[in-house]
Design a protein around this motif. Structure first.
Motif: not given
Length: 290
Positions: A68-75, A77-82, A84-97
């Motif tokens: 789960d940590h290295f997956d996309i957390a849709y809920e 990320e959607s809540t943070m984006a709505s 106005g919070k930056s998602l930059e802090i989560l970028e390192e947790t996303r591994l390429a498909p």
């Protein structure tokens, strides 16, 4: 023959983490945080810095939090984006498909067995192994330093560190050969020698670059110290047939499989942070009277 590039890294993360109970009853020990990032994140970042392209997690039951940590957390990320919070802090947790694979180790039969479980994904390529609870701090990172040594010597490279004589029975120990700066030729390896019998005080730390032939040794399923299939024993069986060296890491290691080592790592990294370092250092001075 052209030296094959190291593209894959195996992360054995199937252990039970019993030394950190009850904290690890429902949370993998690899997810324990150092300040605000889990141990496994630091290890994965170290691998990616070294040019690793494919991450292979050897998991066990109860380790889904790592996936789960290295997956996309849709809920999230959607809540943070709505808001106005930056998602930059989560970028390192996303591994390429396609860059991450998971394989299950059904029984805790030792580190060698965990590595062997990844044999079909590793294939006929050299590969790295990283143990997340050996927390390595340095620039460049430990595995990148080892990659530099691999480009010089080929073969197998293991991370080495000197330990006090009274601690050699806790580690795999190197029988050293010729030395060239931070590089030491490995003439032999012994897993957890009896006190007073160690061939040196140079121990093996949880970073390895190994040739695929180690899988042929591991498939014999021979048990060693503790009744487990030991990676150290398999590596020892390869010495003499191809180059084998230990690299002394230019940096600092924290044993985060140990409670005191884990606390030390948190203290050291927190004290160096720009955002909280001053507060942590001031509290330390107040707490310890310095």
């Amino acid at each position: 023959m052209m030296m094959k590039r190291v593209r894959k890294a195996v992360f054995p993360v199937g252990g039970l983490g019993t030394r950190f109970l009850p904290a690890t009853k429902a949370m993998p020990k690899e997810m324990l945080p150092i300040v605000d990032r889990p141990l496994i994140q630091y290890a994965v970042d170290e691998a990616r810095e070294a040019g690793i392209e494919q991450i292979i997690f050897v998991t066990g039951r109860g380790k889904s939090a790592i996936e789960d940590h290295f997956d996309i957390a849709y809920e999230l990320e959607s809540t943070m984006a709505s808001r106005g919070k930056s998602l930059e802090i989560l970028e390192e947790t996303r591994l390429a498909p396609g860059s991450v694979a998971y394989v299950r180790q059904q029984e805790p039969m030792g580190l060698g067995h965990a590595v062997w479980c990844a044999r079909d994904i590793v294939g006929d390529e050299p590969f790295a192994v990283l143990l997340a609870d050996d927390f390595m701090v340095g620039k460049p990172g430990c595995l990148k330093q080892m990659m530099g040594a691999y480009e010089r010597t080929g073969g197998n490279i293991i991370c080495a560190q000197e330990v006090p004589e009274d601690q050699t029975h806790l580690y795999g120990i190197i029988t050293p050969g010729a030395r060239d700066g931070a590089l030491t030729e490995v003439k032999g390896l012994v897993e957890k020698p009896r006190p007073g019998t160690a061939p040196s005080n140079l121990c093996v730390i949880g970073r390895y670059i190994l040739q695929p032939e180690v899988m042929r040794v591991l498939e014999r399923q021979e048990k060693g110290a503790g009744g487990e299939i030991q990676l150290t024993d398999a590596m020892a069986g390869m010495i003499g047939g191809q180059p084998f060296h230990g690299l002394t890491f230019a940096g600092r290691r924290f044993d985060c499989g140990d409670k005191a080592g884990y606390i030390h790592a948190n203290m050291a990294l927190a004290a160096e942070r720009e955002d909280i370092g001053a507060s942590v250092r001031a509290f330390g001075a107040e707490l310890f009277g310095k």
